[in-house]
Design a protein around this motif. Structure first.
Motif, PDB file in Angstrom:
ATOM      1  N   SER A  18      38.255  32.035  29.900  1.00 15.15           N
ATOM      2  CA  SER A  18      39.967  31.613  30.145  1.00 15.15           C
ATOM      3  C   SER A  18      39.927  32.408  29.208  1.00 15.15           C
ATOM      4  O   SER A  18      40.984  32.907  29.284  1.00 15.15           O
ATOM      5  N   LEU A  19      39.322  32.670  27.861  1.00 16.60           N
ATOM      6  CA  LEU A  19      39.787  34.498  27.075  1.00 16.60           C
ATOM      7  C   LEU A  19      39.692  35.194  27.697  1.00 16.60           C
ATOM      8  O   LEU A  19      40.662  36.508  27.897  1.00 16.60           O
ATOM      9  N   MET A  20      38.826  35.812  28.247  1.00 19.01           N
ATOM     10  CA  MET A  20      38.841  36.773  29.077  1.00 19.01           C
ATOM     11  C   MET A  20      39.896  36.785  30.921  1.00 19.01           C
ATOM     12  O   MET A  20      40.873  38.384  30.448  1.00 19.01           O
ATOM     13  N   GLY A  21      40.510  35.174  31.399  1.00 17.48           N
ATOM     14  CA  GLY A  21      41.599  35.912  31.869  1.00 17.48           C
ATOM     15  C   GLY A  21      42.897  35.903  31.858  1.00 17.48           C
ATOM     16  O   GLY A  21      43.960  36.328  31.757  1.00 17.48           O
ATOM     17  N   LEU A  22      43.245  35.276  29.733  1.00 23.60           N
ATOM     18  CA  LEU A  22      44.355  35.442  29.165  1.00 23.60           C
ATOM     19  C   LEU A  22      44.139  36.854  29.200  1.00 23.60           C
ATOM     20  O   LEU A  22      45.429  37.889  28.537  1.00 23.60           O
ATOM     21  N   SER A  23      43.424  37.593  28.817  1.00 22.99           N
ATOM     22  CA  SER A  23      43.383  39.152  28.125  1.00 22.99           C
ATOM     23  C   SER A  23      43.552  39.859  29.503  1.00 22.99           C
ATOM     24  O   SER A  23      44.990  41.040  29.395  1.00 22.99           O
ATOM     25  N   ALA A  70      38.630  42.713  28.184  1.00 24.59           N
ATOM     26  CA  ALA A  70      38.212  41.893  29.070  1.00 24.59           C
ATOM     27  C   ALA A  70      37.478  42.425  29.754  1.00 24.59           C
ATOM     28  O   ALA A  70      36.521  41.778  29.814  1.00 24.59           O
ATOM     29  N   VAL A  71      37.362  43.731  29.583  1.00 27.97           N
ATOM     30  CA  VAL A  71      36.098  44.246  30.762  1.00 27.97           C
ATOM     31  C   VAL A  71      34.914  43.730  29.121  1.00 27.97           C
ATOM     32  O   VAL A  71      33.460  43.272  30.073  1.00 27.97           O
ATOM     33  N   GLY A  72      34.825  43.321  28.167  1.00 29.30           N
ATOM     34  CA  GLY A  72      33.904  43.889  27.552  1.00 29.30           C
ATOM     35  C   GLY A  72      33.416  42.095  27.196  1.00 29.30           C
ATOM     36  O   GLY A  72      32.331  42.199  27.071  1.00 29.30           O
ATOM     37  N   LEU A  73      33.966  41.287  27.465  1.00 30.55           N
ATOM     38  CA  LEU A  73      34.095  40.255  27.246  1.00 30.55           C
ATOM     39  C   LEU A  73      33.346  39.899  29.226  1.00 30.55           C
ATOM     40  O   LEU A  73      32.107  38.891  28.700  1.00 30.55           O
ATOM     41  N   LEU A  74      33.715  39.946  29.550  1.00 31.20           N
ATOM     42  CA  LEU A  74      32.680  40.070  31.272  1.00 31.20           C
ATOM     43  C   LEU A  74      31.330  40.918  31.484  1.00 31.20           C
ATOM     44  O   LEU A  74      30.606  39.697  31.358  1.00 31.20           O
ATOM     45  N   LEU A  75      31.239  41.480  29.519  1.00 28.40           N
ATOM     46  CA  LEU A  75      29.987  42.076  30.034  1.00 28.40           C
ATOM     47  C   LEU A  75      29.078  41.571  29.353  1.00 28.40           C
ATOM     48  O   LEU A  75      27.822  41.204  29.371  1.00 28.40           O
ATOM     49  N   VAL A  76      29.156  41.407  28.093  1.00 30.49           N
ATOM     50  CA  VAL A  76      28.442  40.410  27.018  1.00 30.49           C
ATOM     51  C   VAL A  76      28.393  38.886  27.801  1.00 30.49           C
ATOM     52  O   VAL A  76      27.530  38.297  27.336  1.00 30.49           O
ATOM     53  N   ALA A  77      29.645  37.920  28.234  1.00 33.44           N
ATOM     54  CA  ALA A  77      29.293  36.470  28.264  1.00 33.44           C
ATOM     55  C   ALA A  77      28.994  36.193  29.891  1.00 33.44           C
ATOM     56  O   ALA A  77      28.862  35.299  29.974  1.00 33.44           O
ATOM     57  N   LEU A 277      45.676  32.333  41.276  1.00 31.69           N
ATOM     58  CA  LEU A 277      44.624  32.738  41.519  1.00 31.69           C
ATOM     59  C   LEU A 277      43.380  32.133  41.062  1.00 31.69           C
ATOM     60  O   LEU A 277      42.541  32.030  41.341  1.00 31.69           O
ATOM     61  N   ALA A 278      43.587  32.220  39.844  1.00 32.53           N
ATOM     62  CA  ALA A 278      42.429  31.408  38.329  1.00 32.53           C
ATOM     63  C   ALA A 278      42.071  29.714  38.640  1.00 32.53           C
ATOM     64  O   ALA A 278      40.956  29.466  39.149  1.00 32.53           O
TER      65      ALA A 278
END
Length: 337
Positions: A18-23, A70-77, A277-278
């Protein structure tokens, strides 16, 4: 279906998704308008170009922070998904990074260059903005198509890249309606009226293509009673488009009232399309291949990252809001003196 909020293995991946999507949504709206201003750059006179730069100068660096987040969250999470997505989109990601670098360098150098070199940096600023927008649209199209690489998916990605670029130009024009006056504002209104049709076509194309990607998505949208619960989403989007069209035809209003409304309305349209889309792809983070629960890091790792995010995200929100408050009002030419 919402996760079990008593089970960290379920609610933590959902929270990070959700946080990544919001970003990503905030990035598309905020950096979308300054990319759009760059795309519209060649249509303005030199004096107008200086004011266009002034309208985005205080914000563009902060806007790009949301992409980094957003990219950082994708990488770490979701490290597994990060590898699958970026390896499939390597070339458009590379093109996007080149465009972002080119735009950033040109943005700074055009204000300091001698008069005979300024036109070159203006062209490079436009090129960087255009390449970035096209690359992001291409990535979106391939993602919707499940990261499949066939002539048909490449064709759809190409169409999506054009429509997203037009969409960025549109939201950039509505931003200029808010931040400028006089002849430039009149031009921005004309640009917004013209590009609105591209936005409608782009959202329509994505909305029609997405349910055809998989039977699962088709069922989520058109099975009963889902179709009744989801009906307000396209109806509200249509109502906002009609309201925006009528608004743009009648503006500017007396005393330049409501100059912010086209940008706010267009942001709402982008948000509704993004929510659609989400909803379509949830719970998959890699379409039809990998769910966010399968891709997520260990709950213990996510909990540590969440603590850090609770400090970092409010800071990003705080300085972004502060920038928009301090630099509110109409834009003037951006100068370094």
């Amino acid at each position: 279906m919402l996760p079990d909020f008593t089970n960290p293995a379920e609610w933590l991946p959902w929270a990070f998704a959700s946080l990544m999507g919001l970003s990503i949504l905030v990035y598309v709206v905020l950096d979308g308008f300054d990319l759009g201003v760059g795309i519209l750059f060649p249509l303005a006179t030199p004096d107008e170009q200086d004011r266009m730069i002034g309208s985005i100068g205080p914000f563009w660096d902060a806007n790009e922070t949301w992409l980094v987040l957003a990219v950082g969250l994708l990488l770490v999470a979701f490290p597994t998904a990060h590898g699958m997505i970026l390896s499939s989109l390597y070339l458009p990601v590379f093109a996007m990074l080149i465009g972002l670098i080119l735009r950033g360098v040109a943005f700074e150098f055009r204000a300091k260059a001698r008069a005979r070199h300024k036109a070159l940096w203006n062209r490079l600023f436009f090129a960087g903005s255009l390449v970035t927008a096209l690359a992001q649209g291409f990535m979106l199209g391939l993602y919707i198509m499940g990261l499949e690489k066939t002539p048909q998916t490449y064709l759809f990605a190409t169409v999506t890249s054009v429509f997203l670029t037009v969409g960025y130009g549109f939201i950039g024009a509505t931003w200029l309606v808010h931040k400028t006056t006089g002849d430039l504002q009149a031009k921005a209104l004309s640009w917004a009226r013209g590009t609105l049709w591209g936005v409608i076509a782009g959202i329509g194309a994505v909305s029609l293509a997405t349910p055809l990607v998989s039977d699962r998505i088709l069922g989520k949208w058109f099975s009963f009673p889902n179709i009744l619960w989801l009906a307000p989403l396209p109806l509200l989007s249509g109502a906002l488009v009609v309201a925006l069209w009528l608004m743009l035809r009648r503006m500017p209003f007396a005393g330049d009232r409501w100059n912010w409304l086209p940008f706010a309305t267009s942001s709402g349209i982008f948000a509704l399309a993004y929510l659609g889309l989400a909803y379509s792809f949830y719970p998959y983070v890699v379409p039809e291949r990998l769910t966010l629960y399968e891709a997520a890091a260990a709950p213990e790792s996510l909990m540590i990252i969440l603590v850090g995010a609770c400090f970092v995200v409010p800071v990003i929100i705080g300085y972004s809001v502060l920038a928009y408050v301090i630099f509110r009002g109409k834009a003037t030419a951006l100068r370094y003196e």
